[in-house]
Design a protein around this motif. Structure first.
Motif, PDB file in Angstrom:
ATOM      1  N   GLY A 220      48.829  52.289  24.174  1.00 45.80           N
ATOM      2  CA  GLY A 220      48.890  53.639  24.364  1.00 45.80           C
ATOM      3  C   GLY A 220      47.657  54.431  23.463  1.00 45.80           C
ATOM      4  O   GLY A 220      47.438  55.516  24.042  1.00 45.80           O
ATOM      5  N   LEU A 221      47.429  54.082  22.479  1.00 48.68           N
ATOM      6  CA  LEU A 221      46.396  54.879  21.549  1.00 48.68           C
ATOM      7  C   LEU A 221      44.897  54.374  22.374  1.00 48.68           C
ATOM      8  O   LEU A 221      44.226  55.463  22.478  1.00 48.68           O
ATOM      9  N   GLY A 222      44.784  53.443  23.017  1.00 50.48           N
ATOM     10  CA  GLY A 222      43.503  53.192  23.761  1.00 50.48           C
ATOM     11  C   GLY A 222      43.452  53.831  24.975  1.00 50.48           C
ATOM     12  O   GLY A 222      42.261  53.974  25.510  1.00 50.48           O
ATOM     13  N   SER A 223      44.560  54.092  25.533  1.00 49.61           N
ATOM     14  CA  SER A 223      44.411  54.919  26.934  1.00 49.61           C
ATOM     15  C   SER A 223      43.810  56.153  26.915  1.00 49.61           C
ATOM     16  O   SER A 223      43.300  56.791  27.889  1.00 49.61           O
ATOM     17  N   ALA A 224      43.700  56.787  25.517  1.00 49.99           N
ATOM     18  CA  ALA A 224      43.347  58.100  25.393  1.00 49.99           C
ATOM     19  C   ALA A 224      44.166  59.108  26.426  1.00 49.99           C
ATOM     20  O   ALA A 224      43.341  60.184  26.910  1.00 49.99           O
ATOM     21  N   LYS A 225      45.328  58.921  26.846  1.00 46.70           N
ATOM     22  CA  LYS A 225      45.930  59.706  27.507  1.00 46.70           C
ATOM     23  C   LYS A 225      46.763  60.697  27.086  1.00 46.70           C
ATOM     24  O   LYS A 225      47.326  60.676  25.849  1.00 46.70           O
ATOM     25  N   PRO A 226      47.299  61.751  27.547  1.00 42.52           N
ATOM     26  CA  PRO A 226      48.106  62.848  27.043  1.00 42.52           C
ATOM     27  C   PRO A 226      49.382  61.947  26.292  1.00 42.52           C
ATOM     28  O   PRO A 226      49.825  60.908  26.969  1.00 42.52           O
ATOM     29  N   ALA A 227      50.247  62.576  25.416  1.00 42.78           N
ATOM     30  CA  ALA A 227      51.367  61.916  24.790  1.00 42.78           C
ATOM     31  C   ALA A 227      52.365  61.294  25.671  1.00 42.78           C
ATOM     32  O   ALA A 227      52.668  60.187  25.685  1.00 42.78           O
ATOM     33  N   ASP A 228      52.865  62.186  26.963  1.00 46.91           N
ATOM     34  CA  ASP A 228      53.817  61.843  27.542  1.00 46.91           C
ATOM     35  C   ASP A 228      53.369  60.470  28.221  1.00 46.91           C
ATOM     36  O   ASP A 228      54.203  59.614  28.612  1.00 46.91           O
ATOM     37  N   GLU A 229      52.077  60.509  28.858  1.00 41.98           N
ATOM     38  CA  GLU A 229      51.445  59.455  29.536  1.00 41.98           C
ATOM     39  C   GLU A 229      51.462  58.361  29.044  1.00 41.98           C
ATOM     40  O   GLU A 229      51.504  57.034  29.310  1.00 41.98           O
ATOM     41  N   ALA A 230      50.786  58.487  27.504  1.00 48.34           N
ATOM     42  CA  ALA A 230      50.743  57.310  26.815  1.00 48.34           C
ATOM     43  C   ALA A 230      52.129  56.727  26.388  1.00 48.34           C
ATOM     44  O   ALA A 230      52.203  55.387  26.293  1.00 48.34           O
ATOM     45  N   LEU A 231      53.137  57.458  26.138  1.00 49.37           N
ATOM     46  CA  LEU A 231      54.455  56.855  25.982  1.00 49.37           C
ATOM     47  C   LEU A 231      55.195  56.196  27.148  1.00 49.37           C
ATOM     48  O   LEU A 231      55.783  54.943  26.983  1.00 49.37           O
ATOM     49  N   ARG A 232      54.818  56.491  28.227  1.00 48.46           N
ATOM     50  CA  ARG A 232      55.023  55.747  29.605  1.00 48.46           C
ATOM     51  C   ARG A 232      54.272  54.451  29.470  1.00 48.46           C
ATOM     52  O   ARG A 232      54.796  53.541  30.035  1.00 48.46           O
ATOM     53  N   ILE A 233      52.815  54.378  29.133  1.00 50.49           N
ATOM     54  CA  ILE A 233      52.091  53.254  29.193  1.00 50.49           C
ATOM     55  C   ILE A 233      52.905  52.041  28.169  1.00 50.49           C
ATOM     56  O   ILE A 233      53.006  51.008  28.476  1.00 50.49           O
ATOM     57  N   MET A 234      53.191  52.779  26.949  1.00 50.60           N
ATOM     58  CA  MET A 234      53.756  51.814  26.081  1.00 50.60           C
ATOM     59  C   MET A 234      55.094  51.171  26.430  1.00 50.60           C
ATOM     60  O   MET A 234      55.524  50.222  25.805  1.00 50.60           O
ATOM     61  N   LYS A 235      55.904  51.810  27.446  1.00 52.23           N
ATOM     62  CA  LYS A 235      57.051  51.583  27.701  1.00 52.23           C
ATOM     63  C   LYS A 235      56.963  50.436  28.766  1.00 52.23           C
ATOM     64  O   LYS A 235      58.166  49.750  29.135  1.00 52.23           O
ATOM     65  N   ARG A 236      55.999  50.245  29.475  1.00 50.51           N
ATOM     66  CA  ARG A 236      55.696  49.083  30.376  1.00 50.51           C
ATOM     67  C   ARG A 236      56.054  47.796  29.864  1.00 50.51           C
ATOM     68  O   ARG A 236      55.546  47.605  28.846  1.00 50.51           O
ATOM     69  N   SER A 237      56.388  46.797  30.828  1.00 50.48           N
ATOM     70  CA  SER A 237      56.760  45.603  30.329  1.00 50.48           C
ATOM     71  C   SER A 237      55.357  44.674  30.110  1.00 50.48           C
ATOM     72  O   SER A 237      55.522  43.786  29.447  1.00 50.48           O
ATOM     73  N   ASP A 238      54.255  44.978  30.914  1.00 51.83           N
ATOM     74  CA  ASP A 238      53.169  44.245  30.732  1.00 51.83           C
ATOM     75  C   ASP A 238      52.160  44.745  29.269  1.00 51.83           C
ATOM     76  O   ASP A 238      52.406  45.887  28.792  1.00 51.83           O
ATOM     77  N   ILE A 239      51.257  44.044  29.169  1.00 53.51           N
ATOM     78  CA  ILE A 239      50.352  44.145  28.029  1.00 53.51           C
ATOM     79  C   ILE A 239      49.050  44.366  28.525  1.00 53.51           C
ATOM     80  O   ILE A 239      48.671  43.692  29.338  1.00 53.51           O
ATOM     81  N   GLY A 240      48.274  45.590  28.180  1.00 51.64           N
ATOM     82  CA  GLY A 240      46.976  45.912  28.745  1.00 51.64           C
ATOM     83  C   GLY A 240      45.887  45.450  27.684  1.00 51.64           C
ATOM     84  O   GLY A 240      46.218  44.480  26.769  1.00 51.64           O
ATOM     85  N   PRO A 241      44.780  45.452  28.156  1.00 52.14           N
ATOM     86  CA  PRO A 241      43.484  44.790  27.307  1.00 52.14           C
ATOM     87  C   PRO A 241      43.530  45.095  25.984  1.00 52.14           C
ATOM     88  O   PRO A 241      42.929  44.343  25.025  1.00 52.14           O
ATOM     89  N   PHE A 242      43.917  46.431  25.555  1.00 49.84           N
ATOM     90  CA  PHE A 242      43.815  46.896  24.242  1.00 49.84           C
ATOM     91  C   PHE A 242      45.142  46.084  23.643  1.00 49.84           C
ATOM     92  O   PHE A 242      44.400  45.563  22.346  1.00 49.84           O
ATOM     93  N   GLY A 243      45.957  45.839  24.166  1.00 49.75           N
ATOM     94  CA  GLY A 243      47.134  45.164  23.340  1.00 49.75           C
ATOM     95  C   GLY A 243      46.726  43.682  23.303  1.00 49.75           C
ATOM     96  O   GLY A 243      47.182  43.363  22.003  1.00 49.75           O
ATOM     97  N   VAL A 244      46.279  43.207  24.323  1.00 48.50           N
ATOM     98  CA  VAL A 244      45.903  41.723  23.946  1.00 48.50           C
ATOM     99  C   VAL A 244      44.777  41.563  22.959  1.00 48.50           C
ATOM    100  O   VAL A 244      44.968  40.693  21.913  1.00 48.50           O
ATOM    101  N   VAL A 245      43.554  42.224  23.051  1.00 40.90           N
ATOM    102  CA  VAL A 245      42.592  42.018  21.901  1.00 40.90           C
ATOM    103  C   VAL A 245      43.049  42.280  20.614  1.00 40.90           C
ATOM    104  O   VAL A 245      42.816  41.744  19.534  1.00 40.90           O
TER     105      VAL A 245
END
Length: 257
Positions: free
Chosen positions: A94-119
């Protein structure tokens, strides 16, 4: 009128929401949430003692400090259902996405993990394992004390994050259930007790380093909390998980110095 929560209600809430232990949460209201988050460090002690015991058994059986450290860190993850690590990964995405708060929260709610999360997960777990291995190599008592201390500090950070004035970013979920429930004075009082407990744990090793580790762990979690509140508009269950992992990692790294 509902009765005030008892210490038992608070302990059940803390163990039932923060660990995998089969503890039935008998109340799920704001008063019980307040008592539960005040008792959160007790859940940390339970998790830390179990992790230290697993590491100690392996050391006694002839395992290396590294293997014991992996097992201890894994035990902590299992006893929390991996939710804190999952929250850390989601917050990193969510923090690494640099998206607005609402969109960042949607990213955080997804079941998958992105590259920022993995690293983030890789480096945090490596830091925890390396630190615990260094401490176990010194002695089991030093390593065990540090493991318990870090778990205690991690849950102390959750008590601080539940204090009055910290809003929830979403209207649902654990974050909404516990956000703003703990009076400020009580939250900071718990933080002082956590540091005092770290000093006691430090009797098994370098006392000053353990105390500094506890303080810096809580400070690191507080900085992340403030950043997340600015970025997301409040806290979520994922943010709580991230705070716990950051506080524990910082405390362990400092203790290993």
């Amino acid at each position: 009128m509902d009765r005030s929560p008892t210490p038992g209600d608070g302990i059940r809430f803390a163990l039932g929401t923060l660990t995998v232990l089969p503890v039935r949460v008998t109340r799920w209201d704001r008063a019980a949430a307040r008592a539960g988050m005040v008792c959160a460090p007790l859940a940390g002690v339970v998790v830390g003692l179990a992790a230290a015991a697993v590491g100690g058994v392996l050391l006694a059986c002839g395992a290396s400090a590294l293997v014991a450290a992996v097992a201890a860190v894994a035990t902590g993850a299992v006893l929390t259902r991996g939710l804190h690590l999952d929250g850390l990964a989601d917050v990193a995405d969510g923090l690494g996405s640099a998206k607005p708060a609402d969109e960042a929260l949607r990213i955080m709610k997804r079941s998958d993990i992105g590259p920022f999360g993995v690293v983030t997960l890789v480096f945090v777990l490596l830091a925890q394992i390396a630190s615990v291995a260094r401490l176990f190599a010194a002695s089991w008592t030093v390593g065990a004390a540090a493991v318990v201390m870090s778990a205690l500090v991690a849950r102390g950070a959750l008590t601080l994050a539940s204090r009055e004035g910290v809003a929830a970013a979403r209207p649902e979920g654990l974050g909404a259930a516990v956000a703003g429930t703990v009076p400020r004075g009580t939250a900071w009082g718990v933080a002082v007790l956590v540091v005092a407990a770290a000093v006691v744990a430090g009797l098994a090793g370098p006392l000053a380093v353990f105390a500094v580790g506890a303080v810096l762990g809580l400070c690191a979690a507080e900085l992340l909390l403030r950043h997340c509140v600015r970025r997301f508009g409040g806290v979520t269950g994922d943010v709580f998980g991230a705070l716990a992992e950051v506080a524990a990692t910082c405390a362990l790294v400092v203790a290993a110095l």
